[in-house]
Design a protein around this motif. Structure first.
Motif: not given
Length: 326
Positions: A56-62
């Motif tokens: 989820a954190f990585g999705t927000g980062v992208v």
């Protein structure tokens, strides 16, 4: 306009840049490998909650990378006063237009592939139905043979669906990594030519950026279930992209003209293409596929659901803040 042709200042610390290259290489590799290793080894599955939060954190980062890190510099570079009149006055929104075209192109590619795959499935289903109608309910040895044929048709139909679904996911992962590739080389180049406090700030931001963007890349690669060697190649590609940009930056640091027309157009166009791809991929493929329309995710209790969504926001917020430096 003399600033359009100025080159890098002389206080360039090459050993520090080489150290940054290897640090970011290792950080990118670790971030990408974590979700892949956890997916392949059952004894790590008790970390599923941590991995979901990281995903989820990585999705927000992208998503934030596309909106905050890619679009603004693309628009700025392609409307710079160092470019001809067309870019500065006639049409100064070229960066946003290219990003829009990139996003719509990815949508067109996805629709085209979906139409082709659906026709493959429909054809296979038609053959399966026809075989079933022809077989009726036969008895005797010949009936056994026809039932075997029918079973084979059903098996082939199910296999076609699985193959089509897997092919589509693999294609989307490759598109995602293409968008990340352009972006990674550009930010590596920026680090490779930077100096002083700008270099130190950008380096710290990129370590964080590469780890969590790598986590998002690794998660999508693991979901697509590539073969071992393909997975290794994709991990290496992501891990090497930013170091390649840094090495290019180190090589041209003393002659690099950041505001030359060639540099502005190259960086602006690549940033715009990357921004469009990352925004589409982040919002449609990652956020929608993994969370908004994921029935397994939505069947969880309310607290876990909104906690994971909170990590999407957290990743986006952190990356947006880092946008002040990277």
């Amino acid at each position: 306009m003399s600033s359009c042709y100025s080159t890098q200042v002389s206080d360039y610390n090459q050993p520090a840049h080489i150290g940054a290259l290897f640090t970011i290489l290792v950080t990118s590799c670790i971030g990408t490998c974590l979700p892949i290793v956890a997916k392949r080894y059952p004894w790590l599955r008790h970390l599923s909650i941590v991995l979901d939060a990281g995903r989820a954190f990585g999705t927000g980062v992208v998503i934030a990378t596309g909106f905050v890190h890619m679009l603004p510099p693309a628009i700025t570079n392609l409307s710079s006063q160092c470019l001809p009149y067309f870019f500065t006055n006639t049409y100064n929104s070229l960066g946003a237009a290219i990003a829009l075209a990139a996003a719509l192109s990815i949508e067109l590619l996805e629709i085209s592939s979906t139409v082709i795959l659906n026709r493959m499935i429909s054809k296979q289903k038609g053959e399966s139905t026809q075989a079933e109608e022809l077989s009726g309910n036969p008895n005797g040895p010949s009936g056994d043979i026809e039932n075997l044929v029918l079973l084979d048709q059903h098996s082939s139909y199910e296999s076609t669906i699985a193959t089509a679904s897997g092919y589509k996911l693999k294609m989307l992962v490759i598109i995602f990594e293409m968008g990340v590739a352009f972006h990674s080389v550009i930010i590596g180049l920026n680090l490779g030519v930077s100096t002083g406090s700008t270099f130190r700030t950008l380096f710290a931001a990129l370590v964080f950026h590469q780890f969590f963007e790598g986590f998002a890349v690794g998660t999508t690669v693991s979901e697509a279930q590539f073969g071992t060697w393909t997975t290794i190649v994709m991990v290496l590609c992501y891990s090497l992209e930013t170091p390649i940009g840094i090495s290019i930056g180190i090589g041209i640091a003393h002659t690099y003209q950041e505001n030359s027309s060639a540099s502005l157009l190259t960086r602006g166009i690549l940033d715009a293409i990357s921004g469009g791809i990352l925004i589409y991929t982040g919002l449609v493929e990652l956020l929608t596929y993994w969370f908004t329309r994921n029935s397994n995710f939505l069947r969880r209790k309310a607290i876990p659901i909104f906690s994971i969504v909170g990590f999407v926001w957290l990743g986006a917020i952190c990356m947006a803040i880092i946008g002040a430096w990277a």
